[in-house]
Design an enzyme around this catalytic site. Structure first.
Site: not given
Ligand code: F6P
Length: 367
Positions: A16, A77, A115, A137-139, A182, A234, A285
């Site tokens: 991502g 990916r 990954g 990664t933003i995670d 996340g 998430e 909401r």
């Molecule tokens: O790995 C980074 C991430 O942004 C996660 O936080 C998220 O769950 C995932 O990628 C979403 O992936 P994609 O863009 O393939 O739907």
């Protein structure tokens, strides 16, 4: 100046995307070019490597991109050892290795998350060309580094979103759930939740009990705080789901393809809203930030980090240091053996200072 040990590198961005990728490519390429190293970009991650789609990078092609969002090389990916080739999943490792050799690449630089660290190490072991990686990664869940690039920018976006939800939630005396990316790690939700003053923060590392969330919201109402903001990752799961490991099947459902169609599970936040409404009768909401968190320009902190990591990578390449990830340790960027990093997800420790901080300002963590 010591002899440059790397004559040619390949660079790719995988997984991502996130803000800062272009800044990092620029850092690597500028430092490498400065040492007289040839720089070849592979397009669309490992797929471009397998399909031999390249672009040669020079000073002009990496100028003016520091502030740009996304990655100008493209990303995917795809994994070399399990690649979908015209509907058939194939091991393309040998093809990837062959392409690198034909191009006389001495080291493949891979910018990516968990990954990518695994795929890069596998490629290095199976092929004959070593790798060097940067943690993206933003995670913020790559092991071996204190922080990943992209995280700070995403936290800024998520925090601003929570700020904006605050004002509208206050006007309407509402509960608003803000879903933040996340799946496994809650760093982003926790960081932005604290920075944005969320009243409830739910992360995958701390399974929640919805009754506690309802009690917290009701107690706030009792104290005349008639709005509440819930920041939820998430991948957050309830205590029952954790006990029955239902999360695993949910994840599989989210990413499964059946008869050529991707099955999309109900997002976490809408399920939570439905359950919360059923349990409490409170009007709820939902806002899901999704890919907004990965878009747009990198923050100044990420620009600085990407430039530091990228240029350090350039130095290490000149020294011939391979099969490492360039990690952040304090103010320094240091090489760590890739095998110590690949395959490990850095989750939020449940005794992390941020969690203590959140609890000290009376944030409900769902437990
Ligand atoms: O790995 C980074 C991430 O942004 C996660 O936080 C998220 O769950 C995932 O990628 C979403 O992936 P994609 O863009 O393939 O739907």
């Amino acid at each position: 100046m010591a002899k440059n040990k790397t004559k040619c590198i390949g660079v790719l961005t995988a997984g991502g995307d996130c803000p800062g990728l272009n800044a990092a490519i620029r850092g690597v390429a500028k430092a490498a070019l400065h040492n007289g190293t040839k720089v070849i970009g592979f397009l669309d991650g490992f797929r471009g490597l397998v399909e031999n789609r390249t672009v040669q990078l020079d000073d002009a092609s990496v100028s003016g991109i520091l502030t740009h969002g996304g990655t100008f090389l493209g990303s995917s990916r795809d994994k070399p050892h399990k690649m979908n080739m015209a509907g058939q999943v194939m091991d393309m490792t040998a093809v990837a290795a062959d392409n690198l050799e034909k191009l006389h690449v001495d080291c493949l630089v891979c910018l990516g998350g968990n990954g990518t660290q695994k795929n890069a190490l596998r490629l290095s072991r199976k092929g004959s060309v070593p790798v060097l990686t940067l943690p993206k990664t933003i995670d913020n869940d790559v092991a071996g580094t204190e922080v990943t690039f992209g995280f700070d920018s995403a936290m800024q976006i998520a925090t601003e979103a929570i700020d904006r939800l605050h004002s509208t939630a206050t006007s309407h005396h509402r509960v608003i759930i803000c879903e933040i990316m996340g799946h496994n790690a809650g760093w982003l939700t926790l960081g932005a939740g604290i920075a944005g003053g969320a009243d409830v923060i739910l992360i995958p590392e701390i399974p929640y009990d919805l009754n506690h969330v309802v009690d917290h919201i009701k107690a706030r109402r009792h104290h005349n705080k008639r709005f509440s903001i819930i920041a939820v990752a998430e991948g957050a799961i309830s205590a029952e789901e954790a006990a029955s490991s239902k999360k695993k099947s949910d994840e599989i459902t989210l990413h499964t393809e059946k008869n050529g169609q991707t099955l999309i599970a109900e997002p976490k936040a809408s399920r939570l809203a439905r359950e919360l409404q059923q349990l409490s009768g409170i009007d709820v909401r939902v806002t899901s930030l999704g890919h907004i968190l990965r878009g747009g320009i990198p923050s100044p902190t990420d620009r600085l980090l990407c430039t530091a990591l990228g240029t350090r990578a350039g130095q290490l390449l000149a020294e011939g240091v391979y099969d490492v990830m360039v990690a952040v340790r304090g103010q320094a960027c240091v090489p760590v053996p890739l095998e110590e990093v690949a395959g490990t997800t850095r989750l939020v420790p449940t005794d992390h200072p941020w969690i203590k901080t959140a609890r000290l300002v009376d944030t409900c963590m769902g437990d």
